[in-house]
Write a protein that holds these residues in place. Structure first.
Motif, PDB file in Angstrom:
ATOM      1  N   ALA A   1       2.386   9.565  -4.433  1.00 15.20           N
ATOM      2  CA  ALA A   1       2.518   8.833  -3.174  1.00 15.20           C
ATOM      3  C   ALA A   1       1.158   8.607  -2.512  1.00 15.20           C
ATOM      4  CB  ALA A   1       3.448   9.583  -2.231  1.00 15.20           C
ATOM      5  N   ALA A   2       0.246   9.553  -2.707  1.00 12.97           N
ATOM      6  CA  ALA A   2      -1.091   9.397  -2.135  1.00 12.97           C
ATOM      7  C   ALA A   2      -1.833   8.241  -2.793  1.00 12.97           C
ATOM      8  CB  ALA A   2      -1.885  10.691  -2.284  1.00 12.97           C
ATOM      9  N   MET A   3      -1.589   8.010  -4.081  1.00  7.96           N
ATOM     10  CA  MET A   3      -2.204   6.859  -4.739  1.00  7.96           C
ATOM     11  C   MET A   3      -1.730   5.561  -4.083  1.00  7.96           C
ATOM     12  SD  MET A   3      -2.503   7.737  -8.821  1.00  7.96           S
ATOM     13  CE  MET A   3      -0.749   7.941  -9.138  1.00  7.96           C
TER      14      MET A   3
ATOM     15  N   PRO B   1      -8.898   6.402   3.591  1.00  8.11           N
ATOM     16  CA  PRO B   1      -8.577   6.392   2.157  1.00  8.11           C
ATOM     17  C   PRO B   1      -9.617   7.103   1.305  1.00  8.11           C
ATOM     18  CG  PRO B   1      -8.113   4.245   3.115  1.00  8.11           C
ATOM     19  CD  PRO B   1      -8.782   5.050   4.195  1.00  8.11           C
ATOM     20  N   ALA B   2     -10.887   6.940   1.625  1.00  7.41           N
ATOM     21  CA  ALA B   2     -11.938   7.590   0.826  1.00  7.41           C
ATOM     22  C   ALA B   2     -11.840   9.110   0.923  1.00  7.41           C
ATOM     23  CB  ALA B   2     -13.309   7.114   1.289  1.00  7.41           C
ATOM     24  N   LYS B   3     -11.555   9.622   2.136  1.00  4.38           N
ATOM     25  CA  LYS B   3     -11.436  11.073   2.319  1.00  4.38           C
ATOM     26  C   LYS B   3     -10.155  11.607   1.673  1.00  4.38           C
ATOM     27  CE  LYS B   3     -14.256  11.358   6.509  1.00  4.38           C
ATOM     28  NZ  LYS B   3     -14.285  11.681   7.962  1.00  4.38           N
ATOM     29  N   ILE B   4      -9.084  10.824   1.758  1.00  2.00           N
ATOM     30  CA  ILE B   4      -7.839  11.220   1.092  1.00  2.00           C
ATOM     31  C   ILE B   4      -8.084  11.358  -0.411  1.00  2.00           C
ATOM     32  CG2 ILE B   4      -5.504  10.455   0.468  1.00  2.00           C
ATOM     33  CD1 ILE B   4      -5.410   9.015   3.214  1.00  2.00           C
ATOM     34  N   ALA B   5      -8.713  10.331  -0.983  1.00  2.00           N
ATOM     35  CA  ALA B   5      -8.979  10.346  -2.420  1.00  2.00           C
ATOM     36  C   ALA B   5      -9.870  11.526  -2.805  1.00  2.00           C
ATOM     37  CB  ALA B   5      -9.623   9.023  -2.834  1.00  2.00           C
TER      38      ALA B   5
ATOM     39  N   LEU C   1      -6.243  -5.725  -9.525  1.00  2.00           N
ATOM     40  CA  LEU C   1      -6.319  -4.839  -8.368  1.00  2.00           C
ATOM     41  C   LEU C   1      -7.543  -5.175  -7.521  1.00  2.00           C
ATOM     42  CD1 LEU C   1      -5.601  -1.398 -10.098  1.00  2.00           C
ATOM     43  CD2 LEU C   1      -3.973  -2.830  -8.858  1.00  2.00           C
ATOM     44  N   ARG C   2      -7.449  -4.887  -6.240  1.00  2.26           N
ATOM     45  CA  ARG C   2      -8.631  -4.994  -5.393  1.00  2.26           C
ATOM     46  C   ARG C   2      -9.662  -3.970  -5.852  1.00  2.26           C
ATOM     47  NH1 ARG C   2      -7.611  -6.273   0.889  1.00  2.26           N
ATOM     48  NH2 ARG C   2      -9.790  -5.602   0.821  1.00  2.26           N
ATOM     49  N   GLN C   3     -10.914  -4.342  -5.779  1.00  4.47           N
ATOM     50  CA  GLN C   3     -11.970  -3.504  -6.327  1.00  4.47           C
ATOM     51  C   GLN C   3     -11.998  -2.120  -5.681  1.00  4.47           C
ATOM     52  OE1 GLN C   3     -15.879  -5.196  -6.056  1.00  4.47           O
ATOM     53  NE2 GLN C   3     -16.834  -3.589  -7.301  1.00  4.47           N
ATOM     54  N   GLU C   4     -11.850  -2.052  -4.343  1.00  3.17           N
ATOM     55  CA  GLU C   4     -11.924  -0.766  -3.647  1.00  3.17           C
ATOM     56  C   GLU C   4     -10.792   0.153  -4.082  1.00  3.17           C
ATOM     57  OE1 GLU C   4     -13.330  -4.021  -0.776  1.00  3.17           O
ATOM     58  OE2 GLU C   4     -11.801  -3.760  -2.305  1.00  3.17           O
ATOM     59  N   PHE C   5      -9.586  -0.405  -4.199  1.00  2.00           N
ATOM     60  CA  PHE C   5      -8.416   0.362  -4.624  1.00  2.00           C
ATOM     61  C   PHE C   5      -8.598   0.857  -6.057  1.00  2.00           C
ATOM     62  CE2 PHE C   5      -3.901   0.305  -6.278  1.00  2.00           C
ATOM     63  CZ  PHE C   5      -3.462   1.398  -5.564  1.00  2.00           C
ATOM     64  N   ASP C   6      -9.045  -0.038  -6.928  1.00  2.00           N
ATOM     65  CA  ASP C   6      -9.250   0.300  -8.329  1.00  2.00           C
ATOM     66  C   ASP C   6     -10.290   1.412  -8.481  1.00  2.00           C
ATOM     67  OD1 ASP C   6      -9.023   0.199 -11.066  1.00  2.00           O
ATOM     68  OD2 ASP C   6     -10.332  -1.539 -11.297  1.00  2.00           O
ATOM     69  N   GLN C   7     -11.375   1.329  -7.716  1.00  2.00           N
ATOM     70  CA  GLN C   7     -12.437   2.329  -7.825  1.00  2.00           C
ATOM     71  C   GLN C   7     -11.979   3.702  -7.345  1.00  2.00           C
ATOM     72  OE1 GLN C   7     -15.799   0.652  -5.736  1.00  2.00           O
ATOM     73  NE2 GLN C   7     -16.552  -0.424  -7.549  1.00  2.00           N
ATOM     74  N   LEU C   8     -11.224   3.732  -6.244  1.00  2.00           N
ATOM     75  CA  LEU C   8     -10.733   5.018  -5.745  1.00  2.00           C
ATOM     76  C   LEU C   8      -9.803   5.686  -6.758  1.00  2.00           C
ATOM     77  CD1 LEU C   8     -10.041   4.297  -1.959  1.00  2.00           C
ATOM     78  CD2 LEU C   8     -11.798   5.789  -2.914  1.00  2.00           C
ATOM     79  N   LEU C   9      -8.917   4.897  -7.356  1.00  2.11           N
ATOM     80  CA  LEU C   9      -7.994   5.461  -8.344  1.00  2.11           C
ATOM     81  C   LEU C   9      -8.751   5.956  -9.575  1.00  2.11           C
ATOM     82  CD1 LEU C   9      -4.967   2.982  -8.306  1.00  2.11           C
ATOM     83  CD2 LEU C   9      -5.064   5.272  -7.346  1.00  2.11           C
ATOM     84  N   THR C  10      -9.701   5.143 -10.032  1.00  2.00           N
ATOM     85  CA  THR C  10     -10.418   5.484 -11.267  1.00  2.00           C
ATOM     86  C   THR C  10     -11.315   6.696 -11.081  1.00  2.00           C
ATOM     87  OG1 THR C  10     -10.367   3.173 -11.953  1.00  2.00           O
ATOM     88  CG2 THR C  10     -11.968   4.605 -13.043  1.00  2.00           C
ATOM     89  N   LYS C  11     -12.116   6.683 -10.026  1.00  2.00           N
ATOM     90  CA  LYS C  11     -13.112   7.731  -9.844  1.00  2.00           C
ATOM     91  C   LYS C  11     -12.532   9.012  -9.253  1.00  2.00           C
ATOM     92  CE  LYS C  11     -17.024   4.555  -9.273  1.00  2.00           C
ATOM     93  NZ  LYS C  11     -18.086   4.087  -8.347  1.00  2.00           N
ATOM     94  N   GLN C  12     -11.630   8.892  -8.289  1.00  2.00           N
ATOM     95  CA  GLN C  12     -11.151  10.061  -7.569  1.00  2.00           C
ATOM     96  C   GLN C  12      -9.840  10.604  -8.129  1.00  2.00           C
ATOM     97  OE1 GLN C  12     -13.749  10.831  -6.272  1.00  2.00           O
ATOM     98  NE2 GLN C  12     -13.821  10.416  -4.094  1.00  2.00           N
ATOM     99  N   PHE C  13      -8.927   9.729  -8.507  1.00  2.00           N
ATOM    100  CA  PHE C  13      -7.649  10.192  -9.058  1.00  2.00           C
ATOM    101  C   PHE C  13      -7.693  10.244 -10.584  1.00  2.00           C
ATOM    102  CE2 PHE C  13      -6.225   9.405  -4.817  1.00  2.00           C
ATOM    103  CZ  PHE C  13      -5.127  10.230  -4.639  1.00  2.00           C
ATOM    104  N   LEU C  14      -8.863   9.920 -11.159  1.00  2.00           N
ATOM    105  CA  LEU C  14      -9.050   9.972 -12.615  1.00  2.00           C
ATOM    106  C   LEU C  14      -7.960   9.168 -13.310  1.00  2.00           C
ATOM    107  CD1 LEU C  14      -9.802  13.815 -12.825  1.00  2.00           C
ATOM    108  CD2 LEU C  14     -11.403  11.944 -12.342  1.00  2.00           C
ATOM    109  N   SER C  15      -7.636   8.003 -12.705  1.00  2.00           N
ATOM    110  CA  SER C  15      -6.514   7.192 -13.153  1.00  2.00           C
ATOM    111  C   SER C  15      -7.009   5.870 -13.722  1.00  2.00           C
ATOM    112  CB  SER C  15      -5.568   6.899 -11.982  1.00  2.00           C
ATOM    113  OG  SER C  15      -4.592   5.951 -12.344  1.00  2.00           O
TER     114      SER C  15
ATOM    115  N   LEU D   1       3.125   3.231 -10.473  1.00  2.00           N
ATOM    116  CA  LEU D   1       2.184   4.352 -10.409  1.00  2.00           C
ATOM    117  C   LEU D   1       2.872   5.596 -10.944  1.00  2.00           C
ATOM    118  CD1 LEU D   1       1.710   2.468  -7.645  1.00  2.00           C
ATOM    119  CD2 LEU D   1      -0.077   4.145  -7.300  1.00  2.00           C
ATOM    120  N   VAL D   2       2.202   6.299 -11.845  1.00  2.00           N
ATOM    121  CA  VAL D   2       2.795   7.472 -12.483  1.00  2.00           C
ATOM    122  C   VAL D   2       1.854   8.667 -12.353  1.00  2.00           C
ATOM    123  CG1 VAL D   2       3.788   8.405 -14.605  1.00  2.00           C
ATOM    124  CG2 VAL D   2       3.883   5.944 -14.176  1.00  2.00           C
TER     125      VAL D   2
END
Length: 419
Positions: free
Chosen positions: A84-86, A110-114, A144-158, A204-205
């Motif tokens: 849900a956080a993603m 969002p950045a701090k959440i991630a 995906l929007r770049q900011e959203f994609d980067q947060l998922l990739t870098k922070q959620f390792l997704s 999202l999984v």
């Protein structure tokens, strides 16, 4: 994004969790994280994260118990919260505010959440026994929007993967295949093809897969058929494991219960069992646990010799969480007025159509995964006459259990009512 647009496309949030003590398969063998690698600041963050996760766990547990009365429950609050956080990273306005409050997040940034989730995910990135994986499946042609994609990739390792949801059978097979791969083919068909169509945009999984060996294994020759009391009158015969060992134990008079911690090898993870003193005391205990932090229970534990009896048990649990989220105040995300404008480059409206969670637990003599000997030397057997008699911790009636780390973060939670 126009909130009033009548036909928002759908987002699926899928979480799946597994606790598999029978597995002896090794995935991604890497050295465990050393506690010395964790700084004081990291420890403080983990403790605050654990506190907030515990509150979320209690809230979800209450709703699941009400939704499925009389059933054994097993779920992963961490898996649900992570998934849900993603989605929260792509939310705006009231939708974002509801998720911040309902998930118990420490920040609305969002950045701090991630970053807060990243610290936990990174701590177990190289773990031998706990594997956490995130994935986002995106409709072809909808970047995906770049900011959203980067947060998922870098922070959620997704990682993101493009699929064509219009070909629902193929899309479901792709998603379910990824889930199966992360669970050694033990969890199948998490999302049905009927749930996907040309209007689907994102799935999202989160998968959390735990497999550890008890630090002190139960000898198989000690397992006997014994009574497990379902209530004050009925009982069933179950395979009851037995072990005498030094464990961390607590008598909890305020809860009218006792607690025992069963640690896993090569890990900071353990199973915490909270057992009401009465055969029919689980419902009263659950009420008290709503206002009792798990950390206060773990802090009360002290090492002593205990004779443990614990039933072997398995539980499977699947639930669609829309109703749970709505009752926790997160309802706008499911409506045509949902605000997820930070996910896609295109401006079309999105809403969540379902949140599916699937969990499985199997507890037996070994726990999970064989590992190196602990090197523990038991020398007190020859001094038994000088030791106080061992504590009896016989799990012979309904109980609660948790899989936690050293900060009392709840990775799994559940209860056993019947076997």
């Amino acid at each position: 994004m126009k909130p009033s647009t009548p036909h928002p496309r759908s987002i699926w949030l899928l979480t799946a969790s597994w606790l598999l003590p029978l597995l002896c398969l090794v995935i991604f063998p890497c050295p465990p994280v050393r506690s010395s690698d964790v700084t004081m600041a990291d420890a403080a963050h983990h403790q605050e994260f654990a506190r907030r996760l515990a509150l979320f766990s209690i809230n979800v547990y209450d709703k699941l118990t009400a939704q499925k009365p009389g059933e054994n429950i097993v779920f992963s609050p961490f898996s649900i919260q992570t998934c849900a956080a993603m989605a929260r990273l792509g939310a705006q306005g009231q939708t974002a505010a509801e998720l911040d409050l309902g998930l118990g997040l420490a920040s609305s940034d969002p950045a701090k959440i991630a970053q807060s989730f990243h610290q936990v995910l990174a701590a177990y990135q190289d773990s031998q026994i706990l594997r956490i994986a995130n994935k986002i499946f995106v409709m072809e042609g909808y970047p995906l929007r770049q900011e959203f994609d980067q947060l998922l990739t870098k922070q959620f390792l997704s990682a993101a993967q493009n699929v064509n949801f219009a070909k629902s059978a193929e899309a479901a097979a792709t998603i379910n295949g990824w889930v199966e791969q992360r669970t050694n083919h033990l969890i199948k068909d998490l999302v049905p093809a009927s749930a996907l169509d040309a209007n689907s945009r994102l799935v999202l999984v989160n998968a959390i897969h735990f497999k550890g060996t008890w630090l002190h294994q139960f000898p198989k020759h000690g397992t006997r058929q014994e009574a497990f009391h379902l209530d004050g009158e009925r009982s069933v015969q179950v395979p009851m494991m037995s072990l005498k060992e030094r464990f961390r134990y607590a008598d909890l008079p305020a809860l009218d219960a006792t607690a025992l911690e069963l640690p896993y090898k090569d890990s900071d993870l353990s199973m915490l069992i909270v057992l009401p003193n009465s055969k029919t005391g689980l419902s009263v205990l659950e009420e008290k646990l709503r206002v009792t932090p798990l950390s206060s229970i773990t802090q009360a534990l002290h090492r002593t010799q205990v004779v443990v009896k614990l039933p072997k048990f398995k539980a499977e649990f699947e639930v669609e969480l829309t109703e749970v989220f709505q009752k926790l105040g997160m309802s706008k995300m499911f409506t045509d007025q949902a605000e997820f404008g930070n996910m896609l480059q295109s401006p079309e409206p999105l809403k969540v159509s379902a949140i599916i969670h699937k969990a499985f637990i199997d507890v037996n003599e070994e726990g999970t995964e064989a590992a190196a000997a602990t090197g523990m030397v038991m020398c007190y057997a020859t001094m038994v006459s000088f030791e106080p008699p061992p504590i009896r911790f016989h799990v012979e009636h309904p109980f609660n259990y948790y899989i936690i780390n050293r900060h009392s973060a709840t990775l799994f939670a559940g209860k056993v009512l019947n076997l």
